[in-house]
Design a protein around this motif. Structure first.
Motif, PDB file in Angstrom:
ATOM      1  N   THR A 135       0.822  -1.213   0.000  1.00  0.00           N
ATOM      2  CA  THR A 135       0.000   0.000   0.000  1.00  0.00           C
ATOM      3  C   THR A 135       0.852   1.257   0.000  1.00  0.00           C
ATOM      4  O   THR A 135       0.629   2.181  -0.812  1.00  0.00           O
ATOM      5  CB  THR A 135      -0.944   0.016   1.211  1.00  0.00           C
ATOM      6  OG1 THR A 135      -1.769  -1.153   1.200  1.00  0.00           O
ATOM      7  CG2 THR A 135      -1.833   1.259   1.167  1.00  0.00           C
ATOM      8  N   GLU A 152       1.118   4.150  -2.880  1.00  0.00           N
ATOM      9  CA  GLU A 152       0.797   5.544  -2.555  1.00  0.00           C
ATOM     10  C   GLU A 152       1.918   6.468  -3.016  1.00  0.00           C
ATOM     11  O   GLU A 152       1.665   7.565  -3.530  1.00  0.00           O
ATOM     12  CB  GLU A 152       0.565   5.689  -1.054  1.00  0.00           C
ATOM     13  CG  GLU A 152      -0.742   5.080  -0.572  1.00  0.00           C
ATOM     14  CD  GLU A 152      -0.906   5.108   0.936  1.00  0.00           C
ATOM     15  OE1 GLU A 152      -2.017   4.836   1.424  1.00  0.00           O
ATOM     16  OE2 GLU A 152       0.099   5.392   1.636  1.00  0.00           O
ATOM     17  N   ASP A 209       1.761   6.799  -6.812  1.00  0.00           N
ATOM     18  CA  ASP A 209       0.661   7.670  -7.249  1.00  0.00           C
ATOM     19  C   ASP A 209       0.933   9.148  -6.961  1.00  0.00           C
ATOM     20  O   ASP A 209       0.489  10.019  -7.706  1.00  0.00           O
ATOM     21  CB  ASP A 209      -0.646   7.249  -6.581  1.00  0.00           C
ATOM     22  CG  ASP A 209      -1.280   6.046  -7.247  1.00  0.00           C
ATOM     23  OD1 ASP A 209      -0.808   5.664  -8.342  1.00  0.00           O
ATOM     24  OD2 ASP A 209      -2.225   5.473  -6.691  1.00  0.00           O
ATOM     25  N   TYR A 211      -0.733  -3.655  -8.070  1.00  0.00           N
ATOM     26  CA  TYR A 211      -1.025  -2.231  -8.258  1.00  0.00           C
ATOM     27  C   TYR A 211      -2.397  -2.048  -8.909  1.00  0.00           C
ATOM     28  O   TYR A 211      -3.170  -1.170  -8.515  1.00  0.00           O
ATOM     29  CB  TYR A 211       0.057  -1.571  -9.110  1.00  0.00           C
ATOM     30  CG  TYR A 211      -0.184  -0.103  -9.376  1.00  0.00           C
ATOM     31  CD1 TYR A 211      -0.027   0.835  -8.367  1.00  0.00           C
ATOM     32  CD2 TYR A 211      -0.582   0.334 -10.641  1.00  0.00           C
ATOM     33  CE1 TYR A 211      -0.254   2.190  -8.613  1.00  0.00           C
ATOM     34  CE2 TYR A 211      -0.809   1.678 -10.893  1.00  0.00           C
ATOM     35  CZ  TYR A 211      -0.637   2.598  -9.873  1.00  0.00           C
ATOM     36  OH  TYR A 211      -0.878   3.930 -10.117  1.00  0.00           O
ATOM     37  N   TYR A 253      -4.932  -2.657  -6.338  1.00  0.00           N
ATOM     38  CA  TYR A 253      -4.944  -1.502  -5.436  1.00  0.00           C
ATOM     39  C   TYR A 253      -5.799  -0.370  -6.018  1.00  0.00           C
ATOM     40  O   TYR A 253      -6.600   0.250  -5.310  1.00  0.00           O
ATOM     41  CB  TYR A 253      -3.509  -1.035  -5.203  1.00  0.00           C
ATOM     42  CG  TYR A 253      -3.355   0.342  -4.610  1.00  0.00           C
ATOM     43  CD1 TYR A 253      -3.543   0.571  -3.246  1.00  0.00           C
ATOM     44  CD2 TYR A 253      -2.997   1.424  -5.418  1.00  0.00           C
ATOM     45  CE1 TYR A 253      -3.385   1.841  -2.714  1.00  0.00           C
ATOM     46  CE2 TYR A 253      -2.839   2.689  -4.897  1.00  0.00           C
ATOM     47  CZ  TYR A 253      -3.040   2.893  -3.540  1.00  0.00           C
ATOM     48  OH  TYR A 253      -2.885   4.157  -3.010  1.00  0.00           O
ATOM     49  N   GLN A 254      -5.655  -0.119  -7.304  1.00  0.00           N
ATOM     50  CA  GLN A 254      -6.427   0.939  -7.963  1.00  0.00           C
ATOM     51  C   GLN A 254      -7.923   0.582  -7.997  1.00  0.00           C
ATOM     52  O   GLN A 254      -8.779   1.456  -7.782  1.00  0.00           O
ATOM     53  CB  GLN A 254      -5.917   1.157  -9.398  1.00  0.00           C
ATOM     54  CG  GLN A 254      -4.510   1.736  -9.471  1.00  0.00           C
ATOM     55  CD  GLN A 254      -4.430   3.150  -8.922  1.00  0.00           C
ATOM     56  OE1 GLN A 254      -5.438   3.794  -8.659  1.00  0.00           O
ATOM     57  NE2 GLN A 254      -3.224   3.651  -8.738  1.00  0.00           N
ATOM     58  N   GLU A 262      -9.487  -1.269  -5.846  1.00  0.00           N
ATOM     59  CA  GLU A 262      -9.990  -1.141  -4.480  1.00  0.00           C
ATOM     60  C   GLU A 262     -10.244   0.321  -4.130  1.00  0.00           C
ATOM     61  O   GLU A 262     -11.224   0.650  -3.446  1.00  0.00           O
ATOM     62  CB  GLU A 262      -8.986  -1.762  -3.496  1.00  0.00           C
ATOM     63  CG  GLU A 262      -9.471  -1.838  -2.069  1.00  0.00           C
ATOM     64  CD  GLU A 262     -10.697  -2.716  -1.892  1.00  0.00           C
ATOM     65  OE1 GLU A 262     -11.488  -2.426  -0.967  1.00  0.00           O
ATOM     66  OE2 GLU A 262     -10.861  -3.671  -2.666  1.00  0.00           O
ATOM     67  N   LYS A 263      -9.399   1.216  -4.609  1.00  0.00           N
ATOM     68  CA  LYS A 263      -9.585   2.646  -4.362  1.00  0.00           C
ATOM     69  C   LYS A 263     -10.879   3.137  -5.004  1.00  0.00           C
ATOM     70  O   LYS A 263     -11.588   3.995  -4.436  1.00  0.00           O
ATOM     71  CB  LYS A 263      -8.399   3.440  -4.925  1.00  0.00           C
ATOM     72  CG  LYS A 263      -7.171   3.438  -4.041  1.00  0.00           C
ATOM     73  CD  LYS A 263      -6.022   4.191  -4.686  1.00  0.00           C
ATOM     74  CE  LYS A 263      -6.372   5.639  -4.953  1.00  0.00           C
ATOM     75  NZ  LYS A 263      -5.242   6.385  -5.535  1.00  0.00           N
ATOM     76  N   GLU A 264     -11.195   2.628  -6.169  1.00  0.00           N
ATOM     77  CA  GLU A 264     -12.417   3.044  -6.867  1.00  0.00           C
ATOM     78  C   GLU A 264     -13.670   2.579  -6.147  1.00  0.00           C
ATOM     79  O   GLU A 264     -14.711   3.228  -6.220  1.00  0.00           O
ATOM     80  CB  GLU A 264     -12.409   2.478  -8.296  1.00  0.00           C
ATOM     81  CG  GLU A 264     -11.332   3.096  -9.187  1.00  0.00           C
ATOM     82  CD  GLU A 264     -11.281   2.444 -10.558  1.00  0.00           C
ATOM     83  OE1 GLU A 264     -12.085   1.497 -10.783  1.00  0.00           O
ATOM     84  OE2 GLU A 264     -10.460   2.864 -11.374  1.00  0.00           O
ATOM     85  N   ILE A 272     -14.012   2.381  -2.902  1.00  0.00           N
ATOM     86  CA  ILE A 272     -14.197   3.137  -1.656  1.00  0.00           C
ATOM     87  C   ILE A 272     -14.930   4.448  -1.904  1.00  0.00           C
ATOM     88  O   ILE A 272     -14.632   5.161  -2.827  1.00  0.00           O
ATOM     89  CB  ILE A 272     -12.834   3.397  -0.972  1.00  0.00           C
ATOM     90  CG1 ILE A 272     -12.161   2.065  -0.616  1.00  0.00           C
ATOM     91  CG2 ILE A 272     -13.010   4.247   0.280  1.00  0.00           C
ATOM     92  CD1 ILE A 272     -10.775   2.210  -0.064  1.00  0.00           C
TER      93      ILE A 272
END
Length: 253
Positions: A104, A108, A111, A243, A246-247, A249-251, A253
């Motif tokens: 993570t 970060e 990004d 990665y 991860y992206q 999962e961010k969407e 949230i």
């Protein structure tokens, strides 16, 4: 049940340190058979408690039982274990290690970085840099490839703490590379290192560490040693897949 099978069975309970310990044991089976717990802890750069917990996570009573398993397996092992088996186990170790690692903070940094630089000196490093650039470009991330000595020194004049460096080194002990990393550290520039899975100075300098398991073969055709480097590319691809997850999962949230 063999130790390899116990690792597979309890892999969900193992963390990065556990996989590092197993990588050392699996690549130094005869040596580890004779090591006391403090010696193995020193070799793996962890505490004796971490070694004990590793054994217990495998369903063993303690370190003594772990050594007993290892001794019995060494007695049963054939002297002519195939190179194919060794390399397959190496790949498996790399996959499991990166699969279990929490990336993570690394993502970060990727990004938020103004510029992302990939640095390394040598043929292997050059190939891995190109692969990193290629796979991450599909996600819209541009990695700037740095190579050589003068280019690195020139770059020091323009980079800031808003940038990010990924430094690739086989041994982690190249004097110039480590000196360069130290200068980046002084400027507050975050560093991700990719090295072989062993204690090394570059990993200590870096903020984040990624490791590969490596194996060297004696080429019986012309008596030249052969170093398998495929683990680097497995690591790069697995890192990219993580990665992407991860992206996603961010969407959500």
């Amino acid at each position: 049940m063999k130790l390899d099978e116990l690792i597979n069975k309890y892999s969900d309970n193992l963390n990065e340190n556990d996989f590092m310990i197993w990588d050392y044991i699996s690549n130094h089976r005869k040596e580890c058979e004779k090591l006391v717990i403090d010696q193995l802890a020193y070799k793996c750069n962890v505490s004796r408690t971490t070694i004990l917990r590793f054994a217990q996570k495998l369903g063993l009573k303690g370190y003594s039982e772990l050594k007993l398993y290892l001794k019995l397996e060494n007695q049963e092992a054939k002297e002519n274990t195939s190179d194919m088996d060794k390399v397959c186990e190496t790949y498996y170790n790399v996959i499991n290690s990166i699969k279990q690692k929490d990336c993570t903070e690394i993502f970060e940094k990727i990004d938020s970085a103004r510029n992302i630089y990939v640095y390394g000196i040598g043929m292997v490093q050059s190939s891995v840099k190109k692969e990193l650039k290629r796979v991450f470009m599909t996600s819209g991330k541009i990695f700037y490839d740095l190579g050589g000595y003068k280019e690195a020194e020139f770059c020091l004049n323009s980079v800031t703490s808003e940038d990010l460096f990924i430094i690739i080194s086989v041994s982690g002990e190249n004097e110039f590379v480590n000196d360069f990393a130290s200068k980046l550290k002084v400027k507050g520039i975050p560093i991700i290192s990719i090295t072989k899975l062993k204690e090394n100075n570059l990993s200590k300098i870096s903020d984040y560490n990624l490791y590969i398991s490596a194996v060297t073969f004696d080429n019986k055709i012309n008596n030249v040693k052969y170093d398998s480097i495929t683990s680097y590319f497995i690591l790069v691809e697995m890192l990219f897949f993580k990665y992407v997850e991860y992206q996603k999962e961010k969407e959500r949230i």
